[in-house]
Write an enzyme that holds these catalytic residues in place. Structure first.
Site, PDB file in Angstrom:
ATOM      1  N   HIS A 148       0.844  -1.194   0.000  1.00  0.00           N
ATOM      2  CA  HIS A 148       0.000   0.000   0.000  1.00  0.00           C
ATOM      3  C   HIS A 148       0.874   1.237   0.000  1.00  0.00           C
ATOM      4  O   HIS A 148       1.949   1.229   0.598  1.00  0.00           O
ATOM      5  CB  HIS A 148      -0.930   0.019   1.225  1.00  0.00           C
ATOM      6  CG  HIS A 148      -2.090   0.928   1.045  1.00  0.00           C
ATOM      7  ND1 HIS A 148      -2.028   2.269   1.350  1.00  0.00           N
ATOM      8  CD2 HIS A 148      -3.329   0.697   0.551  1.00  0.00           C
ATOM      9  CE1 HIS A 148      -3.194   2.818   1.050  1.00  0.00           C
ATOM     10  NE2 HIS A 148      -4.002   1.891   0.559  1.00  0.00           N
TER      11      HIS A 148
ATOM     12  N   ASP B 127      -8.058  -5.165  -0.794  1.00  0.00           N
ATOM     13  CA  ASP B 127      -8.484  -6.015  -1.911  1.00  0.00           C
ATOM     14  C   ASP B 127      -8.219  -7.494  -1.676  1.00  0.00           C
ATOM     15  O   ASP B 127      -8.807  -8.337  -2.337  1.00  0.00           O
ATOM     16  CB  ASP B 127      -7.788  -5.569  -3.204  1.00  0.00           C
ATOM     17  CG  ASP B 127      -8.257  -4.195  -3.618  1.00  0.00           C
ATOM     18  OD1 ASP B 127      -9.468  -4.030  -3.766  1.00  0.00           O
ATOM     19  OD2 ASP B 127      -7.421  -3.294  -3.758  1.00  0.00           O
TER      20      ASP B 127
HETATM   21  C1  LIG Z   1      -0.436  -0.602  -3.876  1.00  0.00           C
HETATM   22  C2  LIG Z   1       0.838  -0.308  -4.672  1.00  0.00           C
HETATM   23  C3  LIG Z   1       0.442   0.191  -6.071  1.00  0.00           C
HETATM   24  C4  LIG Z   1       1.628   0.778  -3.942  1.00  0.00           C
HETATM   25  O1  LIG Z   1       2.644   1.129  -4.807  1.00  0.00           O
HETATM   26  P1  LIG Z   1       3.862   2.056  -4.383  1.00  0.00           P
HETATM   27  O2  LIG Z   1       3.571   2.852  -3.177  1.00  0.00           O
HETATM   28  O3  LIG Z   1       4.219   2.826  -5.617  1.00  0.00           O
HETATM   29  O4  LIG Z   1       4.976   1.029  -3.988  1.00  0.00           O
HETATM   30  P2  LIG Z   1       6.057   0.455  -4.963  1.00  0.00           P
HETATM   31  O5  LIG Z   1       5.406  -0.152  -6.153  1.00  0.00           O
HETATM   32  O6  LIG Z   1       7.104   1.516  -5.215  1.00  0.00           O
HETATM   33  O7  LIG Z   1       6.667  -0.698  -4.066  1.00  0.00           O
HETATM   34  C5  LIG Z   1       7.731  -0.542  -3.129  1.00  0.00           C
HETATM   35  C6  LIG Z   1       8.514  -1.863  -3.102  1.00  0.00           C
HETATM   36  O8  LIG Z   1       7.672  -2.920  -2.645  1.00  0.00           O
HETATM   37  C7  LIG Z   1       7.494  -3.897  -3.677  1.00  0.00           C
HETATM   38  N1  LIG Z   1       6.069  -4.245  -3.741  1.00  0.00           N
HETATM   39  C8  LIG Z   1       5.043  -3.406  -3.521  1.00  0.00           C
HETATM   40  N2  LIG Z   1       3.883  -4.049  -3.672  1.00  0.00           N
HETATM   41  C9  LIG Z   1       4.199  -5.318  -3.978  1.00  0.00           C
HETATM   42  C10 LIG Z   1       3.433  -6.450  -4.253  1.00  0.00           C
HETATM   43  N3  LIG Z   1       2.106  -6.376  -4.223  1.00  0.00           N
HETATM   44  N4  LIG Z   1       4.056  -7.598  -4.529  1.00  0.00           N
HETATM   45  C11 LIG Z   1       5.404  -7.665  -4.541  1.00  0.00           C
HETATM   46  N5  LIG Z   1       6.199  -6.611  -4.306  1.00  0.00           N
HETATM   47  C12 LIG Z   1       5.597  -5.443  -4.020  1.00  0.00           C
HETATM   48  C13 LIG Z   1       7.888  -3.185  -4.970  1.00  0.00           C
HETATM   49  O9  LIG Z   1       8.327  -4.106  -5.946  1.00  0.00           O
HETATM   50  C14 LIG Z   1       8.986  -2.292  -4.476  1.00  0.00           C
HETATM   51  O10 LIG Z   1      10.155  -3.060  -4.293  1.00  0.00           O
HETATM   52  P3  LIG Z   1      11.598  -2.478  -4.728  1.00  0.00           P
HETATM   53  O11 LIG Z   1      11.776  -1.252  -3.869  1.00  0.00           O
HETATM   54  O12 LIG Z   1      12.508  -3.598  -4.422  1.00  0.00           O
HETATM   55  O13 LIG Z   1      11.466  -2.145  -6.168  1.00  0.00           O
HETATM   56  C15 LIG Z   1       1.696  -1.571  -4.778  1.00  0.00           C
HETATM   57  O14 LIG Z   1       1.974  -2.066  -3.482  1.00  0.00           O
HETATM   58  C16 LIG Z   1       1.052  -2.631  -5.639  1.00  0.00           C
HETATM   59  O15 LIG Z   1       1.201  -2.601  -6.874  1.00  0.00           O
HETATM   60  N6  LIG Z   1       0.316  -3.610  -5.029  1.00  0.00           N
HETATM   61  C17 LIG Z   1      -0.393  -4.611  -5.804  1.00  0.00           C
HETATM   62  C18 LIG Z   1      -1.701  -4.019  -6.366  1.00  0.00           C
HETATM   63  C19 LIG Z   1      -2.731  -3.813  -5.288  1.00  0.00           C
HETATM   64  O16 LIG Z   1      -2.970  -4.675  -4.448  1.00  0.00           O
HETATM   65  N7  LIG Z   1      -3.363  -2.647  -5.344  1.00  0.00           N
HETATM   66  C20 LIG Z   1      -4.434  -2.304  -4.419  1.00  0.00           C
HETATM   67  C21 LIG Z   1      -4.002  -1.223  -3.491  1.00  0.00           C
HETATM   68  S1  LIG Z   1      -5.193  -0.923  -2.228  1.00  0.00           S
END
Ligand SMILES: CC(C)(COP(=O)(O)OP(=O)(O)OC[C@H]1O[C@@H](n2cnc3c(N)ncnc32)[C@H](O)[C@@H]1OP(=O)(O)O)[C@@H](O)C(=O)NCCC(=O)NCCS
Length: 378
Positions: free
Chosen positions: A263, A314
């Site tokens: 998140h 979710d």
């Molecule tokens: C929610 C979300 C978009 C937040 O994104 P964000 O704040 O931009 O975080 P980031 O994508 O930069 O992630 C930070 C780190 O955690 C990792 N990470 C984050 N969510 C992850 C996931 N669901 N699975 C695996 N790794 C994850 C990223 O790969 C990143 O690792 P790195 O620093 O080694 O590259 C992201 O966690 C995600 O894509 N989750 C899956 C989709 C989801 O469940 N969305 C609903 C949100 S309520």
């Protein structure tokens, strides 16, 4: 923007973009409040209709106020005949979020207040939209399965009517309460991506329907509301508890994000996930099919161990809706049926104290190039 400010926060992380008194997320403590009320308190005691009133008006309703809201929600729930007809002509294999976006856009043609931007008219439009979202989703479901749409019943709540108009039979109390709690939990979440999209559109003084269409398109994406459908796809692909670990290892090796985890704001348990996890467990026991909950628990344990990531809203909503027997491609539309209350609250708040939302971009492209006639370009 050149020179004066350098923007390094990809995704506007941590940026305060507006002030709001609707909801607040404390990511370090894992707390969520709607208008000052803790989400745990609301999930245990409030109905979705009470939460809608709270989000729009800033206080919990008295009995006459709630009766009045319920009366209006029931009055407006039936869809205009032209809209029913449009839904019946949407391709059966259409993505339900695309269908919802298109039908909500069309609904504005039949709203007598469409061009009235007064607060009273915008509140009436918010009521109509909130009353009709469920009806649009369930009418489409019935149309694509070749069944007649079912009219909502005035003695049922929004949660009850969602299930009743989906299945064409009365839901039991457990199903209705589960749905009601899910709607309470999804109703608002501060400046999430779709709410921000709605506020950006509203801030141009465009109409509420346009703002909500922006929000629906934004919610659809797999990084936002679309994640719950991604979660159930993954669970179905994994198939059994023993396959969870190898499946996850493969995802990690391929650097795939696992839907339903992580998140932008929470650094600890998402308080909404606490309730959905418990509902998923209880429903699994009730139906005798504990597998989806057990697989989910195993995923949670491994992802915490390997990646230190918590499940978000979710993750357990997927196994909860699946245990209720809801078609998987309606999971994200259900999110929208709840979030319409928060979106409209934010649009009303934006109109009340509006200023155009227009940030800047740090320009990193070339400069000082000279036009080259087309024949001279290599
Ligand atoms: C929610 C979300 C978009 C937040 O994104 P964000 O704040 O931009 O975080 P980031 O994508 O930069 O992630 C930070 C780190 O955690 C990792 N990470 C984050 N969510 C992850 C996931 N669901 N699975 C695996 N790794 C994850 C990223 O790969 C990143 O690792 P790195 O620093 O080694 O590259 C992201 O966690 C995600 O894509 N989750 C899956 C989709 C989801 O469940 N969305 C609903 C949100 S309520």
């Amino acid at each position: 923007m050149s020179g004066d400010v350098s923007v390094k926060r990809a995704g506007l992380e941590g940026v305060l973009a507006t002030q709001s008194s609707i909801s607040d997320v404390n990511g370090l403590e894992g707390r969520l409040i709607y208008r000052g009320y803790d989400i745990h308190d609301l999930a245990e005691h409030a109905t979705f209709e009470e939460v809608i009133y709270l989000l729009w008006n800033g206080s919990l309703p008295t009995t006459p106020q709630l009766d009045d809201l319920n009366e209006q929600l029931h009055r407006y729930a039936p869809l205009p005949a032209e809209i029913k007809e449009r839904i019946s002509r949407i391709p059966k294999d259409a993505n339900p979020m695309d269908m919802l976006r298109t039908i909500v856009s069309a609904l504005s043609f039949y709203d007598p207040d469409a061009s009235d931007m007064s607060r009273e008219a915008n509140l009436r439009k918010a009521i109509r939209l909130t009353a009709r979202f469920s009806m649009i989703v369930t009418s489409f479901f019935r149309s694509r399965t070749g069944e007649q749409p079912v009219d909502p019943r005035p003695d049922l709540s929004l949660a009850g009517n969602f299930l009743y108009t989906l299945w064409g039979r009365l839901p039991d109390d457990v199903a209705t309460r589960t749905m009601d709690v899910a709607l309470v939990l999804h109703a608002d979440h501060e400046l999430n991506a779709s709410t921000f999209a709605a506020r950006v559109t509203a801030a141009t003084l465009s109409d509420i329907y346009s703002a909500i269409v922006s929000a629906i398109g934004t919610l659809k994406g797999p990084l936002h509301g679309g994640a719950n459908e991604g979660v159930i796809k993954n669970l179905l692909e994994i198939g059994n508890v023993d396959n969870v670990e190898p499946w996850l290892k493969d995802q990690f090796a391929r650097k795939q994000k696992v839907m339903g985890f992580g998140h932008r704001v929470y650094r600890t348990e998402d308080p909404r996930a606490t309730h959905l996890r418990e509902m998923s467990r209880q429903l699994g026991e009730r139906t005798g099919e504990r597998k989806w909950y057990e697989m989910s628990r195993k995923m949670e344990e491994i992802i915490m161990r390997e990646k230190h990531l918590n499940p978000n809203v979710d993750f357990y909503s997927a196994s909860t809706y699946y245990a209720l027997g809801i078609p998987t491609d309606l999971f994200t539309p259900i999110f929208a049926c709840s979030r319409i209350s928060g979106w409209t609250a934010h649009v009303l708040e934006q109109y009340d104290n509006n200023r155009l939302i227009r940030p800047r971009a740090e320009y990193i492209g070339p400069r000082d190039l000279k036009y080259i006639p087309i024949g001279d370009r290599g």
